[in-house]
Design an enzyme around this catalytic site. Structure first.
Site, PDB file in Angstrom:
ATOM      1  N   ASN A 103     -55.287  35.572  -9.195  1.00 23.31           N
ATOM      2  CA  ASN A 103     -56.105  35.909  -8.026  1.00 23.31           C
ATOM      3  C   ASN A 103     -57.453  36.380  -8.566  1.00 23.31           C
ATOM      4  OD1 ASN A 103     -57.296  36.919  -5.740  1.00 23.31           O
ATOM      5  ND2 ASN A 103     -55.629  38.306  -5.204  1.00 23.31           N
TER       6      ASN A 103
ATOM      7  N   ARG B  94     -54.580  31.754  -6.122  1.00 22.06           N
ATOM      8  CA  ARG B  94     -54.900  32.137  -4.751  1.00 22.06           C
ATOM      9  C   ARG B  94     -56.316  31.641  -4.457  1.00 22.06           C
ATOM     10  NH1 ARG B  94     -56.719  37.819  -2.179  1.00 22.06           N
ATOM     11  NH2 ARG B  94     -56.654  37.118  -0.036  1.00 22.06           N
TER      12      ARG B  94
ATOM     13  N   HIS C 245     -55.067  35.961   5.303  1.00 27.03           N
ATOM     14  CA  HIS C 245     -53.799  36.651   4.966  1.00 27.03           C
ATOM     15  C   HIS C 245     -52.595  35.739   5.237  1.00 27.03           C
ATOM     16  CE1 HIS C 245     -55.901  40.709   6.043  1.00 27.03           C
ATOM     17  NE2 HIS C 245     -55.942  40.548   4.733  1.00 27.03           N
TER      18      HIS C 245
ATOM     19  N   ARG D 246     -64.393  47.361   8.066  1.00 26.17           N
ATOM     20  CA  ARG D 246     -64.915  46.267   8.908  1.00 26.17           C
ATOM     21  C   ARG D 246     -64.756  46.598  10.382  1.00 26.17           C
ATOM     22  NH1 ARG D 246     -61.542  41.629   5.965  1.00 26.17           N
ATOM     23  NH2 ARG D 246     -61.654  42.669   3.961  1.00 26.17           N
TER      24      ARG D 246
ATOM     25  N   GLU E 206     -47.440  38.715  -1.956  1.00 29.67           N
ATOM     26  CA  GLU E 206     -48.211  37.474  -1.919  1.00 29.67           C
ATOM     27  C   GLU E 206     -48.070  36.697  -3.227  1.00 29.67           C
ATOM     28  OE1 GLU E 206     -52.083  38.184   0.592  1.00 29.67           O
ATOM     29  OE2 GLU E 206     -51.339  40.096  -0.128  1.00 29.67           O
TER      30      GLU E 206
END
Ligand code: AMP
Length: 397
Positions: free
Chosen positions: A7, A90, A179, A240, A383
Site C-alpha cells: 500500500n 492497493r 473503502h 473532512r 484490507e
C-alpha cells in the site's frame, strides 16, 4: 504461497507478507519518510520490533529496503524473494473499467495513468509503488486491487449526480465510492457469522476511521455508498467535512476570498470532527473532552452520530429493509460509545444494540440485543488479507 501486499503512499510504503495457507501475516512493516530521510519498522510475531533508518531517496530505494528486510538473515521471515509468489497492490482509483481486481500488465498501467486525474493525490504513489516493485521482481505476478471496484455494481440512479449528463459522459463525474475492499471484507465476514448466503442479505457497513463511509450491500453487491466522486462526500469525518451545500464552496471563494486551494485544504484537512470541536480529529481526545463537559466536543459527536444515522435510514429505505448492520475501522471497531450513539433511537428500524454485549473494543463481536430484528456486528477490518485473497483469486483464474 506467500503474497506480498503493498500500500504505497506519497512518502510511505506499508506492507505485509501473508501466508495464504494460514492466512497469517508473517511480517507487517512500514517504510516511511521516503524522499526525506527514511525510516523502517517491521513487526514479526514473537520477535522484537525491527527498527532501522536506512536512506530512502525514492520509492525504488524503499522497495529495495523492504525486500532486504524480508529476506534479512536476522530480522527477515523468508530466505529469498522466490518465496514471494505474487504481489497485491492497493490502488485507490480504478475508474469505471475495473469492477474487479486485475492482473497488472502494460495496458492496465496505461489505464491507471489515465485515472490519475480522478485521484491526483492517491493514484500516482500507487503507480510508483507498482513500478518500483516490478524493478526488483520482474517475473512475479502482480495484481491491482482497487478501492473503487466493489462499488462498480451501483446502479446509475445511485451513482449519477444531478448535473448535466455530458459531465458524466465526457468527464466521468459520478459517484465512485471508496473503502471498497473493507466494505467487501466485513460484509463477507458478517454473512459468515450469520451462517447465511450473502446473496440473501441486506447489509449496511459503516467503515468509521479517520476517513469514513457507509455502504448499502444488497445480495452481496454494493448498491450505494456515501463517498462520491472523491472521498470528501458523505458522513463527517476526522478532518473532512462530508456533505455540504455545494454553494458554500462558491461563497467561500467569492464572498470570503478563499482560493480554490484553500477551500480544498479547509474541507479536507480542517473540517469534520476537528473543525467542529476545535480540539482534535482523534475520537479518543473528543470523548475525553466531552466527558469533561466541553460543549463543542459533545456537539461534534452529536453531528457525527446524526450524519451516520441518516445514511442508515436512507439505505434501509433503498434496500427495502435490513438484516445486518456492521461497524468497522478504528472508530467502528473500538469506540463502542460511537456504536451506541449511532444505534440509539433506531429501534423503529429493528436495530437494537445490547449495551452489555457491546462493551468490547477491537474484536469481532455480535452486539445486537436478542430481540433485535437486525443483527449488529463489530468486525475488525483486514484490507491486507482481502487484497491477498483477491490476488490469489485472480492468479487462479
Ligand atoms: P483508522 O483511520 O481506521 O485508523 O481510525 C482512526 C480513528 O480510530 C481515530 O479517530 C481514533 O481515535 C479511533 N480509535 C482508535 N482506537 C480507538 C479506541 N480504542 N477508542 C476509540 N477510538 C479509537
Amino acid at each position: 504461497m506467500n503474497i506480498l501486499v503493498i500500500n504505497c503512499g506519497s512518502s510511505s510504503l506499508k506492507y505485509q507478507l501473508i501466508n495464504m495457507e494460514s492466512k497469517q501475516a508473517l511480517a507487517v512493516g512500514l517504510a516511511e519518510r521516503i524522499g526525506i530521510d527514511g525510516a523502517l519498522t517491521q513487526k514479526v510475531e514473537g520477535r522484537e520490533k525491527y527498527v532501522a533508518s536506512p536512506v530512502m531517496k525514492n520509492h525504488d530505494d524503499a522497495m529495495k529496503i523492504v525486500l532486504e528486510a524480508l529476506i534479512d538473515k536476522e530480522h527477515g521471515v523468508i530466505k529469498s524473494m522466490d518465496e514471494i509468489g505474487a504481489v497485491g497492490h492497493r490502488v485507490v482509483h480504478g475508474g469505471e473499467r475495473y469492477s474487479n481486481s486485475v492482473l497488472i500488465d502494460d495496458d492496465v498501467m496505461k489505464y491507471l495513468n489515465e485515472c490519475v486525474k480522478l485521484a491526483p493525490l492517491h493514484n500516482p504513489p500507487n503507480i510508483i509503488g507498482i513500478k518500483a516493485c516490478k524493478q526488483f521482481m520482474p517475473n512475479t505476478p502482480m495484481v491491482a486491487v482497487f478501492d473503487t471496484a466493489f462499488h462498480q455494481t451501483m446502479p446509475e440512479k445511485a451513482f449519477l449526480y444531478g448535473i448535466p449528463y455530458e459531465l458524466y459522459q465526457k468527464d466521468h463525474i459520478r459517484r465512485y465510492g471508496f473503502h471498497g475492499t473493507s466494505h467487501k471484507y466485513v460484509s463477507k465476514i458478517a454473512a459468515e457469522c450469520m451462517h447465511k448466503n450473502i446473496k440473501d442479505l441486506k447489509i449496511i457497513t459503516c467503515h468509521l476511521g479517520n476517513g469514513g463511509s457507509v455502504s448499502a450491500i444488497k445480495n452481496g453487491k454494493s448498491v450505494d455508498t456515501s463517498m462520491g466522486f472523491t472521498p470528501l462526500e458523505g458522513i463527517i469525518m476526522g478532518t473532512r467535512s462530508g456533505n455540504l451545500d455545494p454553494a458554500i464552496v462558491t461563497y467561500l471563494i467569492e464572498e470570503l476570498g478563499y482560493t480554490a486551494e484553500e477551500v480544498n485544504e479547509l474541507l479536507n484537512k480542517k473540517s469534520g470532527i476537528l473543525g467542529l470541536s476545535g480540539i482534535s480529529s482523534d475520537f479518543r481526545d473528543i470523548r475525553a473532552a466531552a466527558a469533561e463537559g466541553n460543549h463543542q466536543a459533545q456537539l461534534s459527536l452529536d453531528v457525527y452520530y446524526y450524519s451516520i444515522k441518516k445514511y442508515i435510514g436512507a439505505y434501509f429505505a433503498i434496500m427495502g429493509g435490513l438484516d445486518c448492520l456492521v461497524f468497522t475501522a478504528g472508530i467502528g471497531e473500538n469506540a463502542y460509545e460511537t456504536r451506541e450513539g449511532i444505534c440509539e433511537g433506531l429501534e423503529c428500524l429493528g436495530i437494537k444494540i445490547d449495551l452489555v454485549k457491546d462493551k468490547v473494543r477491537g474484536v469481532l463481536a455480535e452486539v445486537s440485543a436478542d430481540d433485535s430484528k437486525v443483527k449488529i456486528f463489530a468486525i475488525p477490518t483486514n484490507e491486507e488479507l482481502m487484497i491477498a485473497e483477491e490476488t490469489l483469486e485472480i492468479l487462479s483464474k
